[in-house]
Design an enzyme around this catalytic site. Sequence first.
Site, PDB file in Angstrom:
ATOM      1  N   LYS A 298       0.946  -0.975  -0.295  1.00 50.45           N
ATOM      2  CA  LYS A 298      -0.054  -0.264   0.106  1.00 50.45           C
ATOM      3  C   LYS A 298       0.585   0.845   0.054  1.00 50.45           C
ATOM      4  O   LYS A 298       0.947   2.356  -0.990  1.00 50.45           O
ATOM      5  CB  LYS A 298      -0.418  -0.279   1.024  1.00 50.45           C
TER       6      LYS A 298
ATOM      7  N   GLU B 276      -2.299   8.507  11.959  1.00 53.56           N
ATOM      8  CA  GLU B 276      -0.813   6.962  12.113  1.00 53.56           C
ATOM      9  C   GLU B 276       0.496   6.994  12.820  1.00 53.56           C
ATOM     10  O   GLU B 276       0.453   7.490  14.210  1.00 53.56           O
ATOM     11  CB  GLU B 276       0.173   8.057  10.973  1.00 53.56           C
ATOM     12  N   ARG B 277       0.396   5.893  12.546  1.00 56.63           N
ATOM     13  CA  ARG B 277       2.095   5.441  13.825  1.00 56.63           C
ATOM     14  C   ARG B 277       2.854   6.460  14.002  1.00 56.63           C
ATOM     15  O   ARG B 277       3.099   6.478  13.101  1.00 56.63           O
ATOM     16  CB  ARG B 277       1.998   4.105  14.233  1.00 56.63           C
TER      17      ARG B 277
END
Length: 496
Positions: A165, A191-192
């Site tokens: 992805k 998001e991390r």
Amino acid sequence: MAVTSKQTDHTLNHGKIMSVRGSVVDVLFEDYLPPVFTLLKTGKDKEISIEVLTQLDDRRVRGIALTPTQGLARGMAVETDGKQLTVPVGKEILGRMFDVFGNTIDHLASLTGMDWRNIHQSPPSLAKQSSKSEIFETGIKAIDVLIPLERGGKAGLFGGAGVGKTVLLTEMIHKMVGHQNGVSMFCGIGERCREAEELYEDIKKADVLKNMVMVFGQMNEPPGARFRVGHAALTMAEYFRDDEHRDVLLLIDNIFRFIQAGMEVSGLLGQMPSRLGYQPTMGTELSKLEERIANTDTGAITSIQAVYVPADDLTDPAAVHTFSHLSASIVLSRKRASQGLYPAIDLLQSNSKMATPGIVGDRHYNLAQKIRQTLAQYEDLKDIIAMLGLEQLSINDRNLVSRARRLERFLTQPFFMTEQFSGIKGKDVSLKDSLDGCERILSDEFKDLPESAFYMIGAIDEAKQKAKTAAPEKKAPGPSEIVKPADAIKTATPVK
């Protein structure tokens, strides 16, 4: 004391905190009541930001904190200049990484003398929006032929971890920056921090950062910040579309986390939940964000959004509301990734509303339908091949399998973003070359060439050159032998 209705410019309105419940803060104002979306400042050094979300009565407002609320207490002073949350816009933001407040977080020099804009903007009026449906050409064969994207439209990218992805998103960034003189924006919602750092470094190494802007509301931040980071990124994108008259590619990862942040905010405010615990205003909140992504007479914002589907349930309210805004769905397949077929797009599950004769033309439409039909018939024959072998098929079915396998390999493509890992130069293929290649494969022009000659090439003519140097193929390959092991070792693109 009467409450006035309007704040004078450049004056501060003062209030005090009445209650703090997690991220929800109630504030009392004596002079006048701030409007909804006004930004309030509090804390010892005014480091805590609160956005007004509702007016409780003629003196009290309730807001959600955009920063952690440690240290807040009843009675603490609050001040506001009457302005809403703003972010910087201009050419200077290119190549930089920001948070929801417009602060740079890439450890480089701070920006000064910038123009700041309100993040709460209205969608472009219908008079300004373009009514013409245009194709957004990506240079990626599988997408341009079978899943054409709409210029100024929204495409959903469905895929789990490890199926490519991020590689596909970064390749789209490269295409936009390198070939269309456009601007790319990456908006990370929830998001991390590890993912954000890795993506930043990858884009920097690929030398496409100079025409890109990154905005992050990370997973550890309060729901209020994650809920507003999408609006912040869109405000920056709208500057390039409306003022610079440039096309913008906006990548959002992940749009479900935007809905999730809204659900948390709604729950904190004590609103009555809707189906499955979602906020009652989900449709409105998502539309406020999505409707700003549009194609106008000056430029277009084209968006590709990663979509997480809860428990793989496509009837989930979050998925249903998101689907209603998308013009294309790109589904990534772990099975294709394990076979070395990159980009690992599931060609039968993916679809686009643009793939109609009126938009792409009769030749493109008929060719795409024939490709899907060939691949679908091959899928049906796989069980028979697995049990009885390829030799037991009829001549017609064997020819169909041969065409389908060559098509699958032809629709793989080496990416510019993975050159440093694979050692294979990236290929950019025009729509005309992609269609010509598929048409010639379907007409059995290359039935004498080995399947490996079509793997990881650009235009179809490269297959003949590759066939001259390719090793002889075994006859009647087994059902699981998608790529020869020797070729896979040399050419497989690592997945991030």
